[in-house]
Design a protein around this motif. Structure first.
Motif, PDB file in Angstrom:
ATOM      1  N   LEU A  86       0.693  -1.158   0.087  1.00  0.00           N
ATOM      2  CA  LEU A  86      -0.041  -0.087   0.175  1.00  0.00           C
ATOM      3  C   LEU A  86       0.802   1.147   0.015  1.00  0.00           C
ATOM      4  N   CYS A  87       1.928   1.267   0.740  1.00  0.00           N
ATOM      5  CA  CYS A  87       2.834   2.541   0.620  1.00  0.00           C
ATOM      6  C   CYS A  87       3.304   2.680  -0.724  1.00  0.00           C
ATOM      7  N   ARG A  88       3.728   1.567  -1.423  1.00  0.00           N
ATOM      8  CA  ARG A  88       4.221   1.844  -2.782  1.00  0.00           C
ATOM      9  C   ARG A  88       3.044   2.327  -3.610  1.00  0.00           C
ATOM     10  N   MET A  89       1.881   1.928  -3.460  1.00  0.00           N
ATOM     11  CA  MET A  89       0.645   2.369  -4.291  1.00  0.00           C
ATOM     12  C   MET A  89       0.518   3.824  -3.726  1.00  0.00           C
ATOM     13  N   LEU A  98       2.101   6.848   4.130  1.00  0.00           N
ATOM     14  CA  LEU A  98       1.775   5.771   5.356  1.00  0.00           C
ATOM     15  C   LEU A  98       0.632   5.973   5.932  1.00  0.00           C
ATOM     16  N   LEU A  99       0.134   7.237   6.176  1.00  0.00           N
ATOM     17  CA  LEU A  99      -1.244   7.563   6.676  1.00  0.00           C
ATOM     18  C   LEU A  99      -2.365   7.012   6.103  1.00  0.00           C
ATOM     19  N   LEU A 100      -2.214   7.080   4.532  1.00  0.00           N
ATOM     20  CA  LEU A 100      -3.138   6.668   3.664  1.00  0.00           C
ATOM     21  C   LEU A 100      -3.089   5.269   3.389  1.00  0.00           C
ATOM     22  N   SER A 101      -2.073   4.722   3.668  1.00  0.00           N
ATOM     23  CA  SER A 101      -1.759   3.200   3.604  1.00  0.00           C
ATOM     24  C   SER A 101      -2.435   2.680   4.881  1.00  0.00           C
ATOM     25  N   GLY A 108      -9.970  -0.231   2.591  1.00  0.00           N
ATOM     26  CA  GLY A 108      -9.699  -0.689   1.171  1.00  0.00           C
ATOM     27  C   GLY A 108      -9.121   0.686   0.240  1.00  0.00           C
ATOM     28  N   TYR A 109      -8.240   0.230  -0.642  1.00  0.00           N
ATOM     29  CA  TYR A 109      -7.987   1.177  -1.336  1.00  0.00           C
ATOM     30  C   TYR A 109      -8.983   1.677  -2.370  1.00  0.00           C
ATOM     31  N   GLY A 110      -9.959   0.998  -2.939  1.00  0.00           N
ATOM     32  CA  GLY A 110     -11.006   1.743  -3.768  1.00  0.00           C
ATOM     33  C   GLY A 110     -11.604   2.873  -2.880  1.00  0.00           C
TER      34      GLY A 110
END
Length: 166
Positions: A86-89, A98-101, A108-110
Motif C-alpha cells: 500500500l505504501c508503494r501504491m 503511510l497515513l493513507l496506507s 480498502g484502496y478503492g
C-alpha cells in the motif's frame, strides 16, 4: 480477555493524550513501525471465525492459500507485506503515504482512491490540492453499515496522532 484489552486501550489513550510526544515509547519507533503497531493493536489476531480475514486483518484474495490459523509471526509478516504494498501504491502522496496506507489497509484502496463507481475521496482531493486541513475528512472514515462507530472514530484519531507528519 475483553476487560484486559479495554484496560490496555484506556492506558494507550491516556498516554497519548497526556504525555508529551518525546516521552512516549511509541514515538521513538520509525513511522512505519508505528503504523504496524497501530494496526496490530486495533485489528487483533483474527481467528477461523473471522474468515475471509486472517492474521491482522488481511483479506484472503483469490488464489491465496494459508494454513489456518496463522501464528503471530506469520500474521505480522503478512501485515508488513500488505502495508509495504500500500505504501508503494500511495508513494506519490509523499509524507502522507503511510497515513493513507494505514487507512486503506482498513477501509480498502478503492474507498480511498475511488473506483469505477465512485471518484476519489475528499481526503485524497484535499491532499492533492495541498490542503493540510484533513482532520475531519480522515475521521470521516469511521462508518460501518452507514453508521458512525465510536470505536472506529477513536482508531482514526489515534492513527492521525501517530502518523500525521506536518
Amino acid at each position: 480477555m475483553i476487560l484486559g484489552r479495554v484496560a490496555i486501550f484506556i492506558v494507550f489513550l491516556f498516554c497519548i493524550a497526556k504525555a508529551p510526544a518525546q516521552s512516549l515509547g511509541i514515538y521513538r519507533l520509525p513511522p512505519f513501525e508505528r503504523g504496524v503497531a497501530c494496526i496490530k493493536y486495533f485489528e487483533g489476531l483474527h481467528q477461523m471465525k473471522d474468515y475471509p480475514y486472517v492474521g491482522y486483518g488481511h483479506r484472503i484474495q483469490s488464489g491465496e492459500h494459508f494454513k489456518l490459523p496463522l501464528d503471530k509471526r506469520q500474521a505480522e509478516a503478512l501485515l508488513r507485506q500488505d502495508l509495504r504494498k500500500l505504501c508503494r501504491m500511495f508513494r506519490a502522496y509523499g509524507r502522507d503515504s503511510l497515513l493513507l496506507s494505514v487507512l486503506a489497509y482498513n477501509v480498502g484502496y478503492g474507498t480511498v482512491m475511488g473506483n469505477g463507481k465512485k471518484g476519489k475521496s475528499r481526503l485524497i482531493q484535499k491532499i492533492e490540492r495541498g490542503d493540510r486541513d484533513i482532520y475531519n475528512d480522515y475521521i470521516g472514515f469511521c462508518r460501518y453499515n452507514d453508521k458512525v462507530m465510536p470505536s472506529i472514530r477513536k482508531r482514526r484519531k489515534i492513527e492521525l496522532i501517530l502518523l500525521l507528519i506536518e
